[in-house]
Scaffold this motif. Sequence first.
Motif, PDB file in Angstrom:
ATOM      1  N   GLU A 164       0.833  -1.193   0.000  1.00 53.90           N
ATOM      2  CA  GLU A 164       0.000   0.000   0.000  1.00 53.90           C
ATOM      3  C   GLU A 164       0.873   1.250   0.000  1.00 53.90           C
ATOM      4  OE1 GLU A 164      -3.227  -0.035  -0.232  1.00 53.90           O
ATOM      5  OE2 GLU A 164      -3.695  -2.142   0.186  1.00 53.90           O
ATOM      6  N   ARG A 165       0.296   2.366  -0.390  1.00 56.30           N
ATOM      7  CA  ARG A 165       1.016   3.633  -0.344  1.00 56.30           C
ATOM      8  C   ARG A 165       1.490   3.902   1.093  1.00 56.30           C
ATOM      9  NH1 ARG A 165       0.636   8.363  -3.531  1.00 56.30           N
ATOM     10  NH2 ARG A 165      -1.141   7.453  -4.673  1.00 56.30           N
ATOM     11  N   GLY A 166       2.773   4.242   1.252  1.00 60.44           N
ATOM     12  CA  GLY A 166       3.333   4.497   2.577  1.00 60.44           C
ATOM     13  C   GLY A 166       4.054   3.313   3.184  1.00 60.44           C
ATOM     14  N   ASP A 167       3.888   2.107   2.611  1.00 60.91           N
ATOM     15  CA  ASP A 167       4.647   0.945   3.098  1.00 60.91           C
ATOM     16  C   ASP A 167       6.142   1.149   2.833  1.00 60.91           C
ATOM     17  OD1 ASP A 167       2.320  -0.246   3.876  1.00 60.91           O
ATOM     18  OD2 ASP A 167       2.231  -1.699   2.225  1.00 60.91           O
ATOM     19  N   THR A 168       6.976   0.481   3.634  1.00 60.65           N
ATOM     20  CA  THR A 168       8.430   0.588   3.456  1.00 60.65           C
ATOM     21  C   THR A 168       9.066  -0.806   3.441  1.00 60.65           C
ATOM     22  OG1 THR A 168       8.697   0.905   5.848  1.00 60.65           O
ATOM     23  CG2 THR A 168       8.639   2.890   4.478  1.00 60.65           C
ATOM     24  N   PRO A 169       8.865  -1.557   2.358  1.00 60.76           N
ATOM     25  CA  PRO A 169       9.460  -2.893   2.272  1.00 60.76           C
ATOM     26  C   PRO A 169      10.972  -2.817   2.038  1.00 60.76           C
ATOM     27  CG  PRO A 169       8.393  -2.339   0.219  1.00 60.76           C
ATOM     28  CD  PRO A 169       8.054  -1.232   1.175  1.00 60.76           C
ATOM     29  N   TRP A 170      11.638  -3.952   2.271  1.00 62.56           N
ATOM     30  CA  TRP A 170      13.081  -4.056   2.063  1.00 62.56           C
ATOM     31  C   TRP A 170      13.366  -4.659   0.695  1.00 62.56           C
ATOM     32  CZ3 TRP A 170      17.098  -2.447   5.166  1.00 62.56           C
ATOM     33  CH2 TRP A 170      16.750  -2.015   6.447  1.00 62.56           C
ATOM     34  N   PHE A 171      14.484  -4.234   0.088  1.00 62.86           N
ATOM     35  CA  PHE A 171      14.907  -4.752  -1.207  1.00 62.86           C
ATOM     36  C   PHE A 171      16.390  -5.078  -1.171  1.00 62.86           C
ATOM     37  CE2 PHE A 171      11.026  -2.630  -2.188  1.00 62.86           C
ATOM     38  CZ  PHE A 171      10.492  -3.294  -3.283  1.00 62.86           C
ATOM     39  N   SER A 172      16.759  -6.185  -1.814  1.00 62.01           N
ATOM     40  CA  SER A 172      18.174  -6.461  -2.045  1.00 62.01           C
ATOM     41  C   SER A 172      18.536  -5.784  -3.353  1.00 62.01           C
ATOM     42  CB  SER A 172      18.441  -7.962  -2.119  1.00 62.01           C
ATOM     43  OG  SER A 172      17.715  -8.550  -3.184  1.00 62.01           O
ATOM     44  N   MET A 173      19.563  -4.944  -3.326  1.00 65.38           N
ATOM     45  CA  MET A 173      19.872  -4.076  -4.448  1.00 65.38           C
ATOM     46  C   MET A 173      21.089  -4.573  -5.229  1.00 65.38           C
ATOM     47  SD  MET A 173      17.428  -1.969  -3.910  1.00 65.38           S
ATOM     48  CE  MET A 173      17.750  -0.647  -5.076  1.00 65.38           C
ATOM     49  N   GLY A 174      21.150  -4.205  -6.498  1.00 66.51           N
ATOM     50  CA  GLY A 174      22.289  -4.520  -7.347  1.00 66.51           C
ATOM     51  C   GLY A 174      22.486  -3.429  -8.376  1.00 66.51           C
ATOM     52  N   ALA A 175      23.668  -3.377  -8.976  1.00 66.80           N
ATOM     53  CA  ALA A 175      23.967  -2.343  -9.960  1.00 66.80           C
ATOM     54  C   ALA A 175      23.325  -2.640 -11.310  1.00 66.80           C
ATOM     55  CB  ALA A 175      25.472  -2.189 -10.134  1.00 66.80           C
ATOM     56  N   ALA A 176      23.057  -3.916 -11.605  1.00 63.31           N
ATOM     57  CA  ALA A 176      22.456  -4.297 -12.884  1.00 63.31           C
ATOM     58  C   ALA A 176      21.709  -5.603 -12.705  1.00 63.31           C
ATOM     59  CB  ALA A 176      23.536  -4.440 -13.961  1.00 63.31           C
ATOM     60  N   GLY A 177      20.917  -5.964 -13.716  1.00 59.92           N
ATOM     61  CA  GLY A 177      20.065  -7.134 -13.594  1.00 59.92           C
ATOM     62  C   GLY A 177      20.819  -8.405 -13.281  1.00 59.92           C
TER      63      GLY A 177
END
Length: 233
Positions: free
Chosen positions: A60-73
């Motif tokens: 929903e709008r305002g949620d703050t989920p976590w993401f594992s990030m990377g520079a490229a796919g």
Amino acid sequence: MTERRRGRRRGIWAIVLLATGGLLVVGGSAWGAMSTPGDRPVVDYQKVNIRGESMRPTYERGDTPWFSMGAAGENVEVSRGDVVLVSVPEWVPDDLLLLRVVAFGGDRIEYRQGESTLRLNGQPLDEPYVLDRSVPSPVPFDVTVPEHRIFLLGDNRNNSADSSMHLLDEDQGTVHMSAVRGESVPRPTDYIVAGGAAVSGAAACVVGGGLGVWALTLRRRRPEPVLPAWPAA
């Protein structure tokens, strides 16, 4: 009359804080290293504030989920059904989109007007996460995804800037894997605890170091006399 050394108490606190801070920094770093197997790269986790409604009801709008990030796919391993952050300047300049991976290169993804599900490689696709399951797409389509590309849809199919809105593009709304910037993951407790311990330890070391310098400065001054608690006879 006795004399009292200035800064003695501050010096003790400086030692305690420096020792505690050092242990927290080392312990936090070790914990973080142990939570990531040696044959895998260190994962960069980030919290993202959801500003739109394309992934309702999952986010929903305002949620703050976590993401594992990377520079490229190629640095972000994703599977069908994963929620990802993608950079598609042709669709939305200067921002990331939050969408779900529905099909990969070689897959045929289609929606026939009036049906209650999409079809993936000829089979009905079960999508319990869609906001309105009676309308799996606002438009019909039939796309065979090119290699190294993905087909993306929002869970709120009637309000999402996704692949179904770009079917007339050269690549029929598909996006190259290199556009993926992050993958939604459960709350990374080990990462948070390890990072918090390391930050707290560093802060304790800074405070302890400051107290230590203060204590040394005071000890270099002439000791002050301490008068007895009762008059001398």
